[in-house]
Design a protein around this motif. Structure first.
Motif, PDB file in Angstrom:
ATOM      1  N   GLY A  61      70.827 -73.981  69.691  1.00  0.00           N
ATOM      2  CA  GLY A  61      69.542 -73.674  70.309  1.00  0.00           C
ATOM      3  C   GLY A  61      68.979 -74.822  71.121  1.00  0.00           C
ATOM      4  N   THR A  62      69.245 -76.047  70.683  1.00  0.00           N
ATOM      5  CA  THR A  62      68.757 -77.211  71.420  1.00  0.00           C
ATOM      6  C   THR A  62      69.465 -77.310  72.769  1.00  0.00           C
ATOM      7  OG1 THR A  62      68.449 -78.305  69.283  1.00  0.00           O
ATOM      8  CG2 THR A  62      68.323 -79.694  71.236  1.00  0.00           C
ATOM      9  N   ASP A 158      61.032 -70.316  73.890  1.00  0.00           N
ATOM     10  CA  ASP A 158      61.819 -70.800  72.750  1.00  0.00           C
ATOM     11  C   ASP A 158      61.761 -69.698  71.689  1.00  0.00           C
ATOM     12  OD1 ASP A 158      62.855 -71.893  70.451  1.00  0.00           O
ATOM     13  OD2 ASP A 158      61.972 -73.878  70.776  1.00  0.00           O
ATOM     14  N   ALA A 160      63.931 -69.220  69.180  1.00  0.00           N
ATOM     15  CA  ALA A 160      64.840 -69.536  68.057  1.00  0.00           C
ATOM     16  C   ALA A 160      64.385 -68.889  66.751  1.00  0.00           C
ATOM     17  CB  ALA A 160      64.950 -71.051  67.884  1.00  0.00           C
ATOM     18  N   GLN A 161      63.067 -68.621  66.632  1.00  0.00           N
ATOM     19  CA  GLN A 161      62.569 -68.101  65.355  1.00  0.00           C
ATOM     20  C   GLN A 161      62.149 -66.635  65.412  1.00  0.00           C
ATOM     21  OE1 GLN A 161      59.690 -70.711  63.532  1.00  0.00           O
ATOM     22  NE2 GLN A 161      60.964 -72.527  63.819  1.00  0.00           N
ATOM     23  N   SER A 187      68.650 -69.668  68.872  1.00  0.00           N
ATOM     24  CA  SER A 187      69.557 -70.439  68.020  1.00  0.00           C
ATOM     25  C   SER A 187      70.158 -69.517  66.980  1.00  0.00           C
ATOM     26  CB  SER A 187      68.760 -71.549  67.315  1.00  0.00           C
ATOM     27  OG  SER A 187      69.478 -72.049  66.200  1.00  0.00           O
ATOM     28  N   LYS A 192      68.550 -69.031  60.579  1.00  0.00           N
ATOM     29  CA  LYS A 192      67.730 -68.263  61.529  1.00  0.00           C
ATOM     30  C   LYS A 192      67.899 -66.767  61.269  1.00  0.00           C
ATOM     31  CE  LYS A 192      66.091 -71.866  63.388  1.00  0.00           C
ATOM     32  NZ  LYS A 192      66.299 -72.743  64.514  1.00  0.00           N
TER      33      LYS A 192
HETATM   34  C1  LIG Z   1      66.065 -73.999  65.234  1.00  0.00           C
HETATM   35  C2  LIG Z   1      65.170 -74.230  66.386  1.00  0.00           C
HETATM   36  C3  LIG Z   1      65.625 -74.820  67.570  1.00  0.00           C
HETATM   37  C4  LIG Z   1      66.973 -75.471  67.723  1.00  0.00           C
HETATM   38  O1  LIG Z   1      68.070 -74.773  67.352  1.00  0.00           O
HETATM   39  P1  LIG Z   1      69.432 -75.524  66.934  1.00  0.00           P
HETATM   40  O2  LIG Z   1      70.428 -74.429  66.980  1.00  0.00           O
HETATM   41  O3  LIG Z   1      69.225 -76.078  65.575  1.00  0.00           O
HETATM   42  O4  LIG Z   1      69.700 -76.573  67.946  1.00  0.00           O
HETATM   43  C5  LIG Z   1      64.750 -74.907  68.640  1.00  0.00           C
HETATM   44  N1  LIG Z   1      63.481 -74.468  68.548  1.00  0.00           N
HETATM   45  C6  LIG Z   1      62.993 -73.926  67.420  1.00  0.00           C
HETATM   46  C7  LIG Z   1      61.584 -73.443  67.400  1.00  0.00           C
HETATM   47  C8  LIG Z   1      63.815 -73.801  66.299  1.00  0.00           C
HETATM   48  O5  LIG Z   1      63.303 -73.264  65.183  1.00  0.00           O
END
Ligand SMILES: *Cc1c(COP(=O)(O)O)cnc(C)c1O
Length: 377
Positions: A61-62, A158, A160-161, A187, A192
């Motif tokens: 995700g990064t 973003d 990811a969540q 991510s 997740k």
């Molecule tokens: C987990 C997360 C990321 C990064 O994901 P990775 O796969 O660990 O690099 C970025 N932003 C948020 C809000 C996250 O919760």
């Protein structure tokens, strides 16, 4: 009694073991470990699920956030607005690329940034904004998108969540989070909502030109092998992870429902305890409860966390320090305003165990212990 964990990945695997094991075996038998056919298949299934034209898989995700920013061709010193209350990755990549992360405060009820917060941070150097759909609920995207249009800003979500969450526009139209801005990043970190068995991530966009660029950047800046037109990086989703994710994607809605039910149960049982604020659900978003996050008032957060720990109940603080207080950001950031809500949240949030497998019985243990904390005086 089984041990209570923040996230029970083992129990989740047990239910889909046969399917996952078969998918893994297929990849090993084929030895197509890099860019095997499962990577394309999963990406196209995820694109259909989200209702988006392009999904570009990547390493995590990064990386997704970094690749998204790299595709915007910003100049050194350009500003990108990001919430102060988020995981470090949302803001880290901005500074890493030589841009200025400008932190803004968040809304107390939803934990998320709003258009009003973003507007306060606007400057002549602002080029992009990164709304983060924290804990599983969408930011209020319609006003954020009109703010961005007004000033010609890129929007990188973003997500990811909050993968799987729906945002509802004023006219009733619904879109999946991550498909509303110019680029959505997610991510597949194991814990997740759609997690693989290692690292993984993806970008999504409806913009054909951006899609080409994102794909190129993730692949050493090349479209034709050994012909590099821009500086890129090497960020791939392993075939093994794609094969696992393709199995799990079929269950994502059921996983969301399981998390939602567990959250409803906590809220029913914990509502009305004085000094404890249960999560609020916003009318414009569904909630996929990546985290179930309480606000513990009157400075009692750490005491409650310890009281739970004494009984073997895990609880986590996401996040204990707002970004403006992190050493790494002090030399690179500009804060447009006081970040009081972010600071207040950092000192009062507490996330309870929640996942796709948790039972009412396990939740009852947590609930009883929390009630005991508040009645012991
Ligand atoms: C987990 C997360 C990321 C990064 O994901 P990775 O796969 O660990 O690099 C970025 N932003 C948020 C809000 C996250 O919760």
């Amino acid at each position: 009694m089984t041990k209570l964990q923040m996230v029970d990945l083992k129990g989740q695997y047990a239910r889909i073991k046969d399917e996952v094991d078969a998918a893994i075996r297929d990849v090993i038998d084929s030895t197509a470990f890099i860019n095997g056919p499962q990577v394309k298949e999963f990406s196209s299934h995820l694109a259909s699920y989200c209702g988006v034209k392009h999904v570009i898989p990547c390493g995590n995700g990064t990386d997704a956030l970094q690749i998204a920013l790299m595709a915007l061709d910003l100049q050194a010193g350009d500003e990108v607005i990001v919430p102060a209350f988020t995981y470090v990755a949302s803001a880290e990549v901005i500074g890493l690329l030589g841009y200025t992360p400008v932190m803004v405060d968040v809304d107390y009820a939803s934990f998320n940034v709003t258009a009003a917060h973003l507007r306060k941070a606007l400057s002549p150097r602002t080029r992009a904004i990164i709304p983060v759909h924290l804990f599983g609920q969408s930011c209020d995207m319609e006003p954020i998108m009109s703010f961005a249009r007004e000033y010609g800003l890129y929007v990188i979500e973003d997500n990811a969540q909050a993968i799987g969450a729906d945002y509802t526009f004023g006219n009733g139209e619904k879109k999946k989070t991550g498909t509303i801005g110019h680029i959505g990043c997610t991510s597949f970190f194991p814990s997740k909502n759609l997690g693989c068995y290692g690292d993984g991530g993806a970008l999504m966009t409806n913009d054909d030109e951006l899609a080409v660029k994102l794909r190129m950047i993730a692949n050493h800046g090349q479209q034709v092998k050994y012909h590099h037109s821009v500086l890129g990086c090497n960020s791939r989703l392993d075939t093994l992870q794609a094969a696992i994710l393709d199995v799990k994607l079929k269950y994502l809605d059921a996983y969301g429902t399981a998390r939602y039910r567990a959250a409803q149960y906590y809220t029913e049982q914990l509502n009305g305890i004085e000094g404890l604020v249960t999560p609020e659900e916003m009318p414009y978003s569904t909630h996929v409860y990546h985290q179930y996050t309480l606000k513990v008032l009157n400075g009692k957060r750490d005491a409650l966390k310890n009281f739970l720990a004494e009984d073997g109940i895990p609880a986590m603080i996401y996040y204990p320090l707002p970004l403006q207080e992190q050493e790494a950001f002090k030399p690179v950031t500009r804060s447009a305003e006081a970040l009081d809500t972010a600071a207040e949240l950092a000192s009062s949030v507490l996330s309870l165990p929640i996942d796709t497998e948790i039972t009412h019985e396990q939740q009852d243990r947590v609930i009883r212990r929390i009630r005991a904390f508040y009645t012991k005086g």
